[in-house]
Design a protein around this motif. Sequence first.
Motif, mmCIF file in Angstrom:
data_model
loop_
_atom_site.group_PDB
_atom_site.id
_atom_site.type_symbol
_atom_site.label_atom_id
_atom_site.label_comp_id
_atom_site.label_asym_id
_atom_site.label_seq_id
_atom_site.Cartn_x
_atom_site.Cartn_y
_atom_site.Cartn_z
ATOM 1 N N MET A 156 1.254 3.624 -6.656
ATOM 2 C CA MET A 156 0.015 2.605 -6.806
ATOM 3 C C MET A 156 -0.166 2.294 -8.314
ATOM 4 N N GLN A 157 -0.306 3.434 -9.162
ATOM 5 C CA GLN A 157 -0.473 2.957 -10.443
ATOM 6 C C GLN A 157 0.660 2.376 -11.139
ATOM 7 N N TYR A 158 1.861 2.423 -10.580
ATOM 8 C CA TYR A 158 3.124 1.813 -11.128
ATOM 9 C C TYR A 158 2.953 0.418 -10.773
ATOM 10 N N LEU A 159 2.720 -0.013 -9.559
ATOM 11 C CA LEU A 159 2.482 -1.219 -8.746
ATOM 12 C C LEU A 159 1.443 -2.050 -9.758
ATOM 13 N N ALA A 160 0.206 -1.551 -10.005
ATOM 14 C CA ALA A 160 -0.701 -1.993 -11.109
ATOM 15 C C ALA A 160 -0.091 -2.244 -12.355
ATOM 16 N N THR A 196 0.619 -1.143 -0.010
ATOM 17 C CA THR A 196 0.034 -0.142 -0.077
ATOM 18 C C THR A 196 0.876 1.308 0.043
ATOM 19 N N ALA A 197 0.281 2.429 -0.378
ATOM 20 C CA ALA A 197 1.092 3.631 -0.327
ATOM 21 C C ALA A 197 1.548 3.849 0.932
ATOM 22 N N LYS A 198 0.846 3.415 2.058
ATOM 23 C CA LYS A 198 1.095 3.620 3.434
ATOM 24 C C LYS A 198 2.392 2.869 3.844
ATOM 25 N N ASP A 199 2.570 1.614 3.335
ATOM 26 C CA ASP A 199 3.506 0.770 3.504
ATOM 27 C C ASP A 199 4.924 1.510 3.083
ATOM 28 N N ILE A 200 5.065 1.949 1.672
ATOM 29 C CA ILE A 200 5.955 2.469 1.218
ATOM 30 C C ILE A 200 6.313 3.912 1.978
ATOM 31 N N ARG A 258 8.230 3.202 5.226
ATOM 32 C CA ARG A 258 9.647 2.568 4.791
ATOM 33 C C ARG A 258 10.435 3.596 4.761
ATOM 34 N N LEU A 259 9.999 4.938 4.072
ATOM 35 C CA LEU A 259 10.752 5.889 3.753
ATOM 36 C C LEU A 259 10.763 6.853 4.913
ATOM 37 N N GLY A 260 9.862 6.896 5.840
ATOM 38 C CA GLY A 260 9.795 7.931 6.974
ATOM 39 C C GLY A 260 9.253 9.308 6.500
ATOM 40 N N ILE A 261 8.573 9.344 5.362
ATOM 41 C CA ILE A 261 8.136 10.555 4.714
ATOM 42 C C ILE A 261 6.434 10.252 4.544
ATOM 43 N N SER A 262 5.636 11.364 4.379
ATOM 44 C CA SER A 262 4.230 11.160 4.232
ATOM 45 C C SER A 262 3.637 10.572 2.690
ATOM 46 N N THR A 263 2.771 9.847 2.902
ATOM 47 C CA THR A 263 2.192 9.324 1.305
ATOM 48 C C THR A 263 2.079 10.379 0.401
ATOM 49 N N ARG A 264 1.574 11.781 0.735
ATOM 50 C CA ARG A 264 1.491 12.784 -0.145
ATOM 51 C C ARG A 264 2.836 12.976 -0.824
ATOM 52 N N TYR A 265 4.044 13.211 0.043
ATOM 53 C CA TYR A 265 5.142 13.488 -0.418
ATOM 54 C C TYR A 265 5.717 11.991 -1.486
ATOM 55 N N VAL A 266 5.420 11.154 -0.978
ATOM 56 C CA VAL A 266 5.923 9.887 -1.825
ATOM 57 C C VAL A 266 5.364 9.847 -3.216
ATOM 58 N N ASN A 267 4.110 10.076 -3.465
ATOM 59 C CA ASN A 267 3.283 10.349 -4.384
ATOM 60 C C ASN A 267 3.846 11.378 -5.346
ATOM 61 N N ASN A 268 4.117 12.662 -4.737
ATOM 62 C CA ASN A 268 4.550 13.601 -5.397
ATOM 63 C C ASN A 268 6.028 13.339 -6.082
ATOM 64 N N ILE A 269 7.030 12.919 -5.283
ATOM 65 C CA ILE A 269 8.438 12.655 -5.814
ATOM 66 C C ILE A 269 8.187 11.473 -6.754
ATOM 67 N N PHE A 270 7.453 10.701 -6.539
ATOM 68 C CA PHE A 270 7.445 9.480 -7.548
ATOM 69 C C PHE A 270 6.855 9.977 -8.890
ATOM 70 N N LYS A 271 5.888 10.903 -8.775
ATOM 71 C CA LYS A 271 4.999 11.282 -10.043
ATOM 72 C C LYS A 271 5.780 12.041 -10.890
ATOM 73 N N GLU A 272 6.682 13.117 -9.964
ATOM 74 C CA GLU A 272 7.529 13.949 -10.746
ATOM 75 C C GLU A 272 8.553 13.564 -11.600
ATOM 76 N N GLN A 273 9.103 12.070 -11.202
ATOM 77 C CA GLN A 273 10.016 11.245 -11.678
ATOM 78 C C GLN A 273 9.314 10.426 -12.737
ATOM 79 N N TYR A 274 8.274 9.817 -12.502
ATOM 80 C CA TYR A 274 7.847 8.449 -13.492
ATOM 81 C C TYR A 274 6.448 8.997 -14.049
#
Length: 272
Positions: free
Chosen positions: A212-216, A184-188, A191-207
């Motif tokens: 979760m869309q990439y997981l699918a 889940t987004a929360k799991d990821i 793991r990184l010690g940052i917010s789910t929103r921030y995880v989505n933002n940095i991943f979306k900026e790169q890819y």
Amino acid sequence: MAFQHIELPSCGISLYESKHKEKDRVREHHHAVHQILYAIEGRGRITIDRSSYEVAQDNAVVIAPYTRHSVISDSRLTLLVLAFDEKSLDSFVQRDIMNKFFKKSRYFTLNPMVSGELRQFLRKILFEQSQRFPLGSYAIKIHLLHFLLVLARFQEAPQHTDTNTLRAERIKHYIETLYYEPLTAKDISSRLGISTRYVNNIFKEQYHMTPMQYLAEVRIQTAKKLLAETDKDIATICFEVGYENLSTFYRVFKKTVNMSPNRYRQLYQPVD
């Protein structure tokens, strides 16, 4: 320089705690077996063949047999020591993993995702040691192999200087190697010690998509390959790529590929 004998159980692997008070010093010595020192708490320094390294929480040090090393604790320092005889491992592990990645001593500064994985394998080894199940020694060897694989892959992974690029690459690698787990987004984010929103933002900026869309995408690409290249039942493929039920798998597959898994197999599986 003193030689210190390490008594190992019949399986050839032992995980134990090494506690150090502030300013403690373990004099230079060496062993006949491999050791992996994993820092759980505190700070200190380890000297390996006269090269000094800072040790803090979630740092790891692989010490090859007969390597001179010493430990100095700057504060209270707790290490887990994973000692093992390479000869207790299967020949392919010795050849393809030990000789290639762990022939020499090495210091690791781990990222949160890798350290999280390694901690789980250490917990599993501690559990097996405490329970003494009839097949416990086999389980311990399996967990050690997984531990070594994670460290070996960490060595091979590309390194980036930009923090967000590095984080995005870690997330991508994490998904690609564990897509079959119930991520889940929360799991990821945890793991990184940052917010789910921030995880989505940095991943979306790169890819240009969320994790979760990439997981699918990874799951469906794997499913397409299995549908086209094997005769596995669709229920088995659904299970293999990480979906808990067929209805979710069918829905995501059809949304991504614009056809059902059955139709995709009919179109793309070679006819004998």
